[in-house]
Design a protein around this motif. Structure first.
Motif, PDB file in Angstrom:
ATOM      1  N   ALA A  50       0.830  -1.201   0.000  1.00 35.81           N
ATOM      2  CA  ALA A  50       0.000   0.000   0.000  1.00 35.81           C
ATOM      3  C   ALA A  50       0.868   1.255   0.000  1.00 35.81           C
ATOM      4  N   ASN A  51       0.331   2.329  -0.571  1.00 35.50           N
ATOM      5  CA  ASN A  51       1.052   3.602  -0.580  1.00 35.50           C
ATOM      6  C   ASN A  51       1.456   3.996   0.835  1.00 35.50           C
ATOM      7  N   ALA A  52       2.640   4.557   0.943  1.00 34.56           N
ATOM      8  CA  ALA A  52       3.210   5.035   2.202  1.00 34.56           C
ATOM      9  C   ALA A  52       3.605   3.911   3.151  1.00 34.56           C
ATOM     10  N   ALA A  53       3.770   2.709   2.641  1.00 34.64           N
ATOM     11  CA  ALA A  53       4.221   1.600   3.486  1.00 34.64           C
ATOM     12  C   ALA A  53       5.664   1.837   3.909  1.00 34.64           C
ATOM     13  N   THR A  54       5.997   1.402   5.106  1.00 36.81           N
ATOM     14  CA  THR A  54       7.361   1.530   5.599  1.00 36.81           C
ATOM     15  C   THR A  54       8.315   0.760   4.709  1.00 36.81           C
ATOM     16  N   GLY A  55       9.363   1.417   4.241  1.00 36.44           N
ATOM     17  CA  GLY A  55      10.372   0.743   3.436  1.00 36.44           C
ATOM     18  C   GLY A  55      10.152   0.819   1.945  1.00 36.44           C
ATOM     19  N   GLY A  56       9.064   1.446   1.497  1.00 28.85           N
ATOM     20  CA  GLY A  56       8.831   1.607   0.066  1.00 28.85           C
ATOM     21  C   GLY A  56       8.351   0.346  -0.622  1.00 28.85           C
ATOM     22  N   GLY A  57       8.458   0.343  -1.958  1.00 33.54           N
ATOM     23  CA  GLY A  57       8.015  -0.793  -2.758  1.00 33.54           C
ATOM     24  C   GLY A  57       6.633  -0.609  -3.346  1.00 33.54           C
ATOM     25  N   PHE A  58       6.068   0.582  -3.178  1.00 34.55           N
ATOM     26  CA  PHE A  58       4.721   0.820  -3.687  1.00 34.55           C
ATOM     27  C   PHE A  58       4.757   1.724  -4.909  1.00 34.55           C
ATOM     28  N   LEU A  59       3.642   1.763  -5.610  1.00 40.34           N
ATOM     29  CA  LEU A  59       3.514   2.528  -6.843  1.00 40.34           C
ATOM     30  C   LEU A  59       3.041   3.942  -6.526  1.00 40.34           C
ATOM     31  N   ASP A  60       3.805   4.932  -6.949  1.00 40.56           N
ATOM     32  CA  ASP A  60       3.368   6.315  -6.838  1.00 40.56           C
ATOM     33  C   ASP A  60       3.430   6.952  -8.230  1.00 40.56           C
ATOM     34  N   THR A  61       3.114   8.236  -8.306  1.00 42.08           N
ATOM     35  CA  THR A  61       3.084   8.923  -9.591  1.00 42.08           C
ATOM     36  C   THR A  61       4.433   8.873 -10.293  1.00 42.08           C
ATOM     37  N   ASN A  62       5.522   9.083  -9.554  1.00 43.32           N
ATOM     38  CA  ASN A  62       6.854   9.062 -10.174  1.00 43.32           C
ATOM     39  C   ASN A  62       7.220   7.664 -10.676  1.00 43.32           C
ATOM     40  N   ALA A  63       6.833   6.631  -9.929  1.00 44.61           N
ATOM     41  CA  ALA A  63       7.108   5.255 -10.379  1.00 44.61           C
ATOM     42  C   ALA A  63       6.344   4.959 -11.666  1.00 44.61           C
ATOM     43  N   ARG A  64       5.115   5.424 -11.764  1.00 48.57           N
ATOM     44  CA  ARG A  64       4.332   5.231 -12.997  1.00 48.57           C
ATOM     45  C   ARG A  64       5.047   5.872 -14.185  1.00 48.57           C
ATOM     46  N   THR A  65       5.623   7.050 -13.954  1.00 45.95           N
ATOM     47  CA  THR A  65       6.361   7.740 -15.011  1.00 45.95           C
ATOM     48  C   THR A  65       7.606   6.953 -15.403  1.00 45.95           C
ATOM     49  N   ASP A  66       8.323   6.428 -14.413  1.00 46.18           N
ATOM     50  CA  ASP A  66       9.538   5.641 -14.670  1.00 46.18           C
ATOM     51  C   ASP A  66       9.229   4.365 -15.454  1.00 46.18           C
ATOM     52  N   LEU A  67       8.103   3.753 -15.168  1.00 45.46           N
ATOM     53  CA  LEU A  67       7.753   2.439 -15.758  1.00 45.46           C
ATOM     54  C   LEU A  67       6.887   2.643 -16.998  1.00 45.46           C
ATOM     55  N   ARG A  68       7.446   3.278 -18.017  1.00 40.20           N
ATOM     56  CA  ARG A  68       6.706   3.648 -19.225  1.00 40.20           C
ATOM     57  C   ARG A  68       6.201   2.449 -20.024  1.00 40.20           C
ATOM     58  N   MET A  69       6.840   1.303 -19.878  1.00 44.42           N
ATOM     59  CA  MET A  69       6.458   0.124 -20.677  1.00 44.42           C
ATOM     60  C   MET A  69       5.413  -0.741 -19.961  1.00 44.42           C
ATOM     61  N   ILE A  70       5.008  -0.314 -18.773  1.00 46.13           N
ATOM     62  CA  ILE A  70       3.964  -1.036 -18.056  1.00 46.13           C
ATOM     63  C   ILE A  70       2.690  -0.195 -18.093  1.00 46.13           C
ATOM     64  N   HIS A  71       1.612  -0.832 -18.541  1.00 50.29           N
ATOM     65  CA  HIS A  71       0.320  -0.155 -18.608  1.00 50.29           C
ATOM     66  C   HIS A  71      -0.433  -0.469 -17.321  1.00 50.29           C
ATOM     67  N   PHE A  72      -0.771   0.568 -16.573  1.00 56.87           N
ATOM     68  CA  PHE A  72      -1.510   0.406 -15.319  1.00 56.87           C
ATOM     69  C   PHE A  72      -2.985   0.698 -15.569  1.00 56.87           C
ATOM     70  N   ALA A  73      -3.820  -0.318 -15.390  1.00 57.57           N
ATOM     71  CA  ALA A  73      -5.259  -0.188 -15.628  1.00 57.57           C
ATOM     72  C   ALA A  73      -6.010  -0.924 -14.535  1.00 57.57           C
ATOM     73  N   SER A  74      -7.212  -0.499 -14.268  1.00 59.55           N
ATOM     74  CA  SER A  74      -8.015  -1.195 -13.260  1.00 59.55           C
ATOM     75  C   SER A  74      -9.122  -1.967 -13.912  1.00 59.55           C
TER      76      SER A  74
END
Length: 142
Positions: free
Chosen positions: A118-142
């Motif tokens: 989940a966002n703001a989890a201790t230690g990181g590893g979650f998806l935020d706006t900057n990570a979405r930008t970095d991961l241009r080849m991954i399409h995030f959809a719900s």
């Protein structure tokens, strides 16, 4: 002499509900990586001894291994490199210098609501706006 004593090996079924399709998971499309186990937080990333798939990862510049993406880090993990493709058992909970190999999802279709951290989890590893930008080849959809 061959030992025939009974042995038990713990395993975990890998929950990949976050993966929307097999696109990007063919052999050779998920690069082999080494996880720097010491970069992960037990309570967040491996509460039962297995680092769960679906963690957003960044590459640590100094050792070229991967740890949980953290936008506030200064060791290279501030840039998302991909998503951990398969759950991996922490080799030794008492010695976190023992690293483990896995695969990195670098393109594909992912449901961000089903990622394990989940966002703001201790230690990181979650998806935020900057990570979405970095991961241009991954399409995030719900």
């Amino acid at each position: 002499m061959t030992s025939i004593e009974v042995q038990t090996n713990p395993f975990q079924n890998d929950n990949k509900q976050w993966l929307l399709s097999p696109h990007g998971t063919d052999p050779g499309t998920t690069p082999s990586i080494t996880l720097d186990v010491s970069a992960f937080t037990q309570a967040t990333h491996y509460p039962n001894g297995f680092i769960v798939s679906g963690i957003v990862l960044g590459k640590i510049t100094a050792n070229r291994k991967y740890g949980p993406y953290d936008d506030t880090a200064t060791d290279g993990r501030q840039t998302a490199a991909g998503i951990l493709f398969a759950a991996r058992k922490v080799p030794n909970l008492l010695d976190l210098t023992k690293d483990v190999g896995s695969g990195l999802l670098v393109h594909g279709f992912v449901d961000p609501a089903k990622l394990p951290i989940a966002n703001a989890a201790t230690g990181g590893g979650f998806l935020d706006t900057n990570a979405r930008t970095d991961l241009r080849m991954i399409h995030f959809a719900s």
